[in-house]
Motif scaffolding. Structure first.
Motif, mmCIF file in Angstrom:
data_model
loop_
_atom_site.group_PDB
_atom_site.id
_atom_site.type_symbol
_atom_site.label_atom_id
_atom_site.label_comp_id
_atom_site.label_asym_id
_atom_site.label_seq_id
_atom_site.Cartn_x
_atom_site.Cartn_y
_atom_site.Cartn_z
ATOM 1 N N ASN A 288 -33.276 6.696 68.942
ATOM 2 C CA ASN A 288 -33.021 6.919 67.507
ATOM 3 C C ASN A 288 -32.763 5.643 66.714
ATOM 4 N N GLY A 289 -32.803 4.478 67.408
ATOM 5 C CA GLY A 289 -32.646 3.206 66.697
ATOM 6 C C GLY A 289 -31.205 2.826 66.387
ATOM 7 N N TYR A 290 -30.237 3.651 66.847
ATOM 8 C CA TYR A 290 -28.826 3.321 66.569
ATOM 9 C C TYR A 290 -28.468 2.003 67.268
ATOM 10 N N THR A 291 -27.887 1.088 66.507
ATOM 11 C CA THR A 291 -27.666 -0.281 66.994
ATOM 12 C C THR A 291 -26.260 -0.768 66.659
ATOM 13 N N ILE A 292 -25.700 -1.553 67.577
ATOM 14 C CA ILE A 292 -24.456 -2.288 67.302
ATOM 15 C C ILE A 292 -24.795 -3.757 67.504
ATOM 16 N N LEU A 293 -24.530 -4.586 66.479
ATOM 17 C CA LEU A 293 -24.876 -6.000 66.616
ATOM 18 C C LEU A 293 -23.847 -6.889 65.927
ATOM 19 N N LYS A 294 -23.926 -8.166 66.245
ATOM 20 C CA LYS A 294 -23.090 -9.168 65.582
ATOM 21 C C LYS A 294 -23.975 -9.937 64.611
ATOM 22 N N LEU A 295 -23.477 -10.097 63.394
ATOM 23 C CA LEU A 295 -24.198 -10.819 62.360
ATOM 24 C C LEU A 295 -23.432 -12.093 62.035
ATOM 25 N N ASP A 296 -24.154 -13.201 62.076
ATOM 26 C CA ASP A 296 -23.546 -14.496 61.769
ATOM 27 C C ASP A 296 -23.563 -14.690 60.256
ATOM 28 N N VAL A 297 -22.398 -14.534 59.628
ATOM 29 C CA VAL A 297 -22.298 -14.637 58.167
ATOM 30 C C VAL A 297 -21.449 -15.859 57.825
ATOM 31 N N ARG A 298 -22.106 -16.926 57.394
ATOM 32 C CA ARG A 298 -21.401 -18.172 57.047
ATOM 33 C C ARG A 298 -20.380 -18.560 58.127
ATOM 34 N N ASP A 299 -20.864 -18.717 59.358
ATOM 35 C CA ASP A 299 -20.041 -19.145 60.504
ATOM 36 C C ASP A 299 -18.957 -18.147 60.918
ATOM 37 N N VAL B 238 -21.868 -5.059 62.897
ATOM 38 C CA VAL B 238 -22.590 -4.101 62.048
ATOM 39 C C VAL B 238 -23.101 -2.970 62.932
ATOM 40 N N VAL B 239 -22.922 -1.733 62.468
ATOM 41 C CA VAL B 239 -23.422 -0.571 63.230
ATOM 42 C C VAL B 239 -24.298 0.280 62.307
ATOM 43 N N GLY B 240 -25.321 0.915 62.892
ATOM 44 C CA GLY B 240 -26.181 1.791 62.089
ATOM 45 C C GLY B 240 -27.573 1.888 62.677
ATOM 46 N N THR B 241 -28.460 2.560 61.961
ATOM 47 C CA THR B 241 -29.836 2.742 62.432
ATOM 48 C C THR B 241 -30.661 1.515 62.058
ATOM 49 N N MET B 242 -30.993 0.717 63.070
ATOM 50 C CA MET B 242 -31.767 -0.520 62.830
ATOM 51 C C MET B 242 -32.777 -0.686 63.967
ATOM 52 N N PRO B 243 -33.816 0.172 64.013
ATOM 53 C CA PRO B 243 -34.749 0.151 65.137
ATOM 54 C C PRO B 243 -35.406 -1.211 65.321
ATOM 55 N N GLY B 244 -35.418 -1.693 66.568
ATOM 56 C CA GLY B 244 -36.176 -2.901 66.902
ATOM 57 C C GLY B 244 -35.602 -4.216 66.406
ATOM 58 N N VAL B 245 -34.395 -4.200 65.832
ATOM 59 C CA VAL B 245 -33.798 -5.460 65.363
ATOM 60 C C VAL B 245 -33.504 -6.361 66.564
ATOM 61 N N LEU C 225 -36.532 7.134 52.923
ATOM 62 C CA LEU C 225 -36.632 8.135 53.994
ATOM 63 C C LEU C 225 -35.716 7.703 55.134
ATOM 64 N N PRO C 226 -35.174 8.671 55.900
ATOM 65 C CA PRO C 226 -34.236 8.306 56.968
ATOM 66 C C PRO C 226 -34.872 7.393 58.023
ATOM 67 N N LEU C 227 -34.160 6.328 58.384
ATOM 68 C CA LEU C 227 -34.707 5.361 59.345
ATOM 69 C C LEU C 227 -34.844 5.957 60.745
ATOM 70 N N GLU C 228 -34.125 7.036 61.022
ATOM 71 C CA GLU C 228 -34.252 7.705 62.328
ATOM 72 C C GLU C 228 -35.688 8.165 62.570
#
Length: 271
Positions: free
Chosen positions: A20-31, A36-43, A156-159
């Motif tokens: 379903n593309g549900y993802t948990i990731l770390k985002l580097d924001v200005r060091d 970030v959690v949510g539907t982000m298929p293939g990131v 449209l829903p990313l799922e």
């Protein structure tokens, strides 16, 4: 409440559900690293994301941004491209190969991989077969990315990305563009009005047979799901006419075409 905007580069993908593309990731924001959690298929690591969402607090993992709108762009600049390739995001390229690819092609690396993978054979250890496999894997990824961009653009829903990819593979986007109405129904669960708005925005005319047939089938299925076993011919035409704001004469032509093709059945009952 307004959605918060956070932008940065993906440093690590902690978890990704391929179904379903549900993802948990770390985002580097200005060091600073943001979860970030949510539907982000293939990131994949190295990508640059603009995320709009709301802050939440997870009992175990602490503060997280729950993504609602995600815009992605491919890595840019040598550092980002190297990070992306060395993360294993592109199947067949690891850290050592990533360095060689960057040395050989610089900022053109991703363009070469997608459009002219045979050039990868310039790098020691990459056979023509492996070069083609790398190109194929990357093009698949790009297909998913473009599908996600399309879904985002049309609200449209990313799922749907994972469901469509499972059903139609690499040509999913082309299939949806050719017939947006296939999104209606149990498999994808998109509301008819939403699929119709998408079709019209893609240039389908209001009296296009594809639209009229889709409306008739939707109206019929909707009534069958509500416990009816059939609909009188003229009642079906009338109800669809209201739904699509279309003339009955054209709908009768479309319904007859559906009956001829066996997609709807017509029987005479009690005269």
């Amino acid at each position: 409440r307004e959605l918060e905007l956070v932008e940065g580069t993906v440093s690590v993908v902690i978890y990704q559900n391929e179904d379903n593309g549900y993802t948990i990731l770390k985002l580097d924001v200005r060091d600073e690293e943001v979860t970030v959690v949510g539907t982000m298929p293939g990131v994949a690591p190295g990508e640059y994301l603009s995320v709009r969402g709301r802050w939440t607090r997870h009992p175990t993992y602490g503060v997280q941004l729950k993504a609602q709108v995600v815009e992605r762009r491919l890595p840019q600049g040598l550092k980002e491209i190297f990070h992306y390739l060395s993360s294993g995001a592109v199947k067949g390229i690891g850290k050592a190969t990533a360095r060689l690819v960057i040395e050989e092609f610089g900022e053109e690396a991703l363009t070469v991989i997608e459009d002219d993978p045979d050039q990868l054979t310039k790098i020691r250890g990459i056979s023509p077969k492996r070069a083609r496999q790398i190109g194929e894997a990357f093009r698949q990824q790009m297909g998913t990315r473009r599908l996600v961009e399309f879904l985002t653009e049309h609200q449209l829903p990313l799922e749907l990305a994972a469901l469509l990819h499972r059903a139609y593979g690499d040509v999913a986007l082309e299939v949806v563009r050719a017939n947006p109405y296939l999104l209606v129904g149990e498999e994808f669960g998109v509301d008819f009005a939403q699929a119709d708005a998408l079709a019209l925005s893609l240039g389908v005319e209001t009296e296009d047979p594809q639209r009229l047939e889709a409306g008739l089938l939707f109206e019929l299925a909707h009534n069958l799901n509500n416990g009816h076993t059939f609909l009188p011919y003229h009642k079906l035409v009338e109800a669809t006419g209201v739904l699509l704001e279309a003339p009955g004469s054209l709908l009768e032509e479309s319904l007859d075409a559906l009956i001829q093709r066996g997609e709807a059945q017509r029987e005479e009952i009690s005269g």
